[in-house]
Design a protein around this motif. Structure first.
Motif, PDB file in Angstrom:
ATOM      1  N   ASP A 146      33.561  35.441   1.699  1.00 62.81           N
ATOM      2  CA  ASP A 146      32.652  34.622   2.495  1.00 62.81           C
ATOM      3  C   ASP A 146      32.404  33.298   1.775  1.00 62.81           C
ATOM      4  N   VAL A 147      32.931  32.209   2.311  1.00 63.12           N
ATOM      5  CA  VAL A 147      32.748  30.897   1.681  1.00 63.12           C
ATOM      6  C   VAL A 147      31.855  30.001   2.531  1.00 63.12           C
ATOM      7  N   ARG A 148      31.093  30.586   3.443  1.00 63.72           N
ATOM      8  CA  ARG A 148      30.174  29.787   4.255  1.00 63.72           C
ATOM      9  C   ARG A 148      29.118  29.145   3.360  1.00 63.72           C
ATOM     10  N   GLY A 149      28.895  27.870   3.585  1.00 62.19           N
ATOM     11  CA  GLY A 149      27.913  27.149   2.795  1.00 62.19           C
ATOM     12  C   GLY A 149      28.393  26.718   1.421  1.00 62.19           C
ATOM     13  N   ARG A 150      29.648  26.999   1.097  1.00 58.08           N
ATOM     14  CA  ARG A 150      30.180  26.660  -0.217  1.00 58.08           C
ATOM     15  C   ARG A 150      30.765  25.247  -0.218  1.00 58.08           C
ATOM     16  N   THR A 151      30.775  24.628  -1.386  1.00 55.94           N
ATOM     17  CA  THR A 151      31.343  23.292  -1.531  1.00 55.94           C
ATOM     18  C   THR A 151      32.856  23.377  -1.631  1.00 55.94           C
ATOM     19  N   ARG A 152      33.497  22.226  -1.498  1.00 54.57           N
ATOM     20  CA  ARG A 152      34.955  22.186  -1.616  1.00 54.57           C
ATOM     21  C   ARG A 152      35.386  22.663  -3.003  1.00 54.57           C
ATOM     22  N   ASP A 172      43.976  24.765  26.404  1.00 48.24           N
ATOM     23  CA  ASP A 172      44.017  24.463  27.835  1.00 48.24           C
ATOM     24  C   ASP A 172      42.664  23.927  28.322  1.00 48.24           C
ATOM     25  N   PRO A 173      42.286  22.691  27.890  1.00 43.09           N
ATOM     26  CA  PRO A 173      43.042  21.761  27.055  1.00 43.09           C
ATOM     27  C   PRO A 173      42.514  21.745  25.612  1.00 43.09           C
ATOM     28  N   VAL A 174      43.216  21.015  24.728  1.00 42.64           N
ATOM     29  CA  VAL A 174      42.707  20.767  23.388  1.00 42.64           C
ATOM     30  C   VAL A 174      41.459  19.888  23.530  1.00 42.64           C
ATOM     31  N   HIS A 175      40.394  20.239  22.795  1.00 42.33           N
ATOM     32  CA  HIS A 175      39.138  19.507  22.962  1.00 42.33           C
ATOM     33  C   HIS A 175      38.493  19.195  21.612  1.00 42.33           C
ATOM     34  N   ALA A 176      37.318  18.589  21.658  1.00 44.54           N
ATOM     35  CA  ALA A 176      36.637  18.134  20.446  1.00 44.54           C
ATOM     36  C   ALA A 176      36.368  19.272  19.473  1.00 44.54           C
ATOM     37  N   GLY A 177      36.107  20.456  19.985  1.00 40.61           N
ATOM     38  CA  GLY A 177      35.865  21.599  19.104  1.00 40.61           C
ATOM     39  C   GLY A 177      37.091  21.959  18.292  1.00 40.61           C
ATOM     40  N   HIS A 178      38.247  21.992  18.939  1.00 42.90           N
ATOM     41  CA  HIS A 178      39.495  22.270  18.218  1.00 42.90           C
ATOM     42  C   HIS A 178      39.725  21.246  17.115  1.00 42.90           C
ATOM     43  N   MET A 179      39.527  19.981  17.440  1.00 46.47           N
ATOM     44  CA  MET A 179      39.781  18.924  16.472  1.00 46.47           C
ATOM     45  C   MET A 179      38.794  18.967  15.317  1.00 46.47           C
ATOM     46  N   ALA A 180      37.543  19.299  15.605  1.00 47.32           N
ATOM     47  CA  ALA A 180      36.539  19.406  14.541  1.00 47.32           C
ATOM     48  C   ALA A 180      36.866  20.544  13.591  1.00 47.32           C
ATOM     49  N   VAL A 181      37.334  21.660  14.141  1.00 46.85           N
ATOM     50  CA  VAL A 181      37.739  22.788  13.301  1.00 46.85           C
ATOM     51  C   VAL A 181      38.884  22.360  12.385  1.00 46.85           C
ATOM     52  N   ALA A 182      39.900  21.714  12.956  1.00 48.01           N
ATOM     53  CA  ALA A 182      41.059  21.291  12.166  1.00 48.01           C
ATOM     54  C   ALA A 182      40.648  20.331  11.055  1.00 48.01           C
ATOM     55  N   ARG A 183      39.809  19.366  11.375  1.00 50.35           N
ATOM     56  CA  ARG A 183      39.390  18.393  10.364  1.00 50.35           C
ATOM     57  C   ARG A 183      38.525  19.045   9.293  1.00 50.35           C
ATOM     58  N   GLY A 184      37.633  19.938   9.711  1.00 48.16           N
ATOM     59  CA  GLY A 184      36.772  20.606   8.741  1.00 48.16           C
ATOM     60  C   GLY A 184      37.554  21.468   7.774  1.00 48.16           C
ATOM     61  N   LEU A 185      38.516  22.210   8.284  1.00 50.85           N
ATOM     62  CA  LEU A 185      39.336  23.062   7.426  1.00 50.85           C
ATOM     63  C   LEU A 185      40.226  22.224   6.516  1.00 50.85           C
ATOM     64  N   LEU A 186      40.743  21.127   7.047  1.00 55.52           N
ATOM     65  CA  LEU A 186      41.589  20.239   6.260  1.00 55.52           C
ATOM     66  C   LEU A 186      40.868  19.788   4.992  1.00 55.52           C
ATOM     67  N   LEU A 187      39.616  19.430   5.132  1.00 56.84           N
ATOM     68  CA  LEU A 187      38.835  18.940   3.998  1.00 56.84           C
ATOM     69  C   LEU A 187      38.401  20.070   3.073  1.00 56.84           C
ATOM     70  N   LEU A 188      37.813  21.125   3.634  1.00 59.80           N
ATOM     71  CA  LEU A 188      37.232  22.170   2.809  1.00 59.80           C
ATOM     72  C   LEU A 188      38.275  22.936   2.010  1.00 59.80           C
ATOM     73  N   PHE A 189      39.427  23.180   2.608  1.00 56.30           N
ATOM     74  CA  PHE A 189      40.468  23.972   1.941  1.00 56.30           C
ATOM     75  C   PHE A 189      41.583  23.101   1.356  1.00 56.30           C
ATOM     76  N   ALA A 190      41.354  21.791   1.327  1.00 56.33           N
ATOM     77  CA  ALA A 190      42.332  20.854   0.745  1.00 56.33           C
ATOM     78  C   ALA A 190      43.729  21.131   1.295  1.00 56.33           C
ATOM     79  N   LEU A 191      43.812  21.206   2.632  1.00 53.07           N
ATOM     80  CA  LEU A 191      45.088  21.500   3.280  1.00 53.07           C
ATOM     81  C   LEU A 191      45.989  20.270   3.276  1.00 53.07           C
ATOM     82  N   ASP A 192      47.263  20.521   3.212  1.00 54.92           N
ATOM     83  CA  ASP A 192      48.237  19.441   3.314  1.00 54.92           C
ATOM     84  C   ASP A 192      48.629  19.189   4.763  1.00 54.92           C
TER      85      ASP A 192
END
Length: 240
Positions: free
Chosen positions: A157-163, A15-35
């Motif tokens: 804890d996977v902070r700072g870890r590579t894909r 309320d509303p969706v913002h840049a932070g939400h989108m950055a989280v989604a994109r970051g997780l998509l890459l790091l966790f190889a999400l489909d």
């Protein structure tokens, strides 16, 4: 044997969706190889019932605009269409039942939600229905003392870890895990977006939300001071 599809369930008031939400989604998509990342707007999140929230139609429309063109992003109306305003445990159980063993599910939450996890309805069951991705800032001291020893033993804890390192953790896991991640580090909050919109600062708004979302807010006059929706941050849904 092919691996199961990986789907992140990203709930919130949005309320509303913002840049932070989108950055989280994109970051997780890459790091966790999400489909797929599934955004799940809440009808009214249980912990937000003390304040007025923008109509579900508007929040869903803004999510649809923000995610258009993103091949791996989806928007689910499962909570918007649920007559009983479901709790997280019910939503996750529903996804688990529908998808069965064909998908590996990850539920996204923020550090604040993790620290309040023991106040959620059936919280220990919530943590067994899916893997969890707890998104926090680099170096942030995240407590695990509030959960049981059994749950604490499932925290990774996977902070700072590579894909590649994260992939190794995912492949080695037996049973559901709780991954602490700093996949995105964006200083953005829905309260800030609403405050900027209330001032009519459209130039500033364009830096906080997708252009199509900014235009939607302007066109329909959302977050004017009179509608009361600027009172509290949307955050990441999950409490109760």
């Amino acid at each position: 044997m092919s691996r199961r599809r990986r789907i992140a369930l990203y709930g919130g008031t949005f309320d509303p969706v913002h840049a932070g939400h989108m950055a989280v989604a994109r970051g997780l998509l890459l790091l966790f190889a999400l489909d797929e990342v599934m955004f799940i707007p809440a009808y009214v999140a249980p912990h937000k019932r003390e304040r007025r929230v923008s109509p579900a139609l508007d929040r869903h429309a803004m999510l649809a605009l923000a995610t258009q063109g993103e091949e791996r992003f989806r928007v689910s109306t499962v909570e918007l269409e649920a007559p009983g305003r479901p709790y997280t445990v019910e939503t996750l159980a529903g996804f688990r039942e529908r998808l069965g063993g064909g998908a590996r599910l990850f539920f996204v939450m923020g550090a604040d939600s993790w620290e309040e996890i023991t106040t959620w309805r059936d919280w220990e069951r919530v943590l067994t229905l899916t893997d969890h991705l707890v998104v926090t800032r680099p170096g942030y001291r995240l407590s695990t003392g509030h959960v049981t020893p059994g749950v604490r033993g499932r925290v990774v804890d996977v902070r700072g870890r590579t894909r590649e390192e994260v992939e190794g953790e995912l492949e080695a896991a037996r049973g559901e895990r709780i991954y602490l991640t700093d996949a995105a580090n964006v200083d953005a909050a829905a309260t800030d977006v609403r405050a900027v919109a209330a001032r009519g600062a459209w130039g500033e708004l364009g830096a906080l939300v997708a252009p199509a979302v900014a235009e939607y807010i302007r066109k329909y006059g959302l977050y004017r001071e009179a509608n009361g929706t600027e009172l509290s941050d949307a955050g990441i849904k999950g409490t109760h």
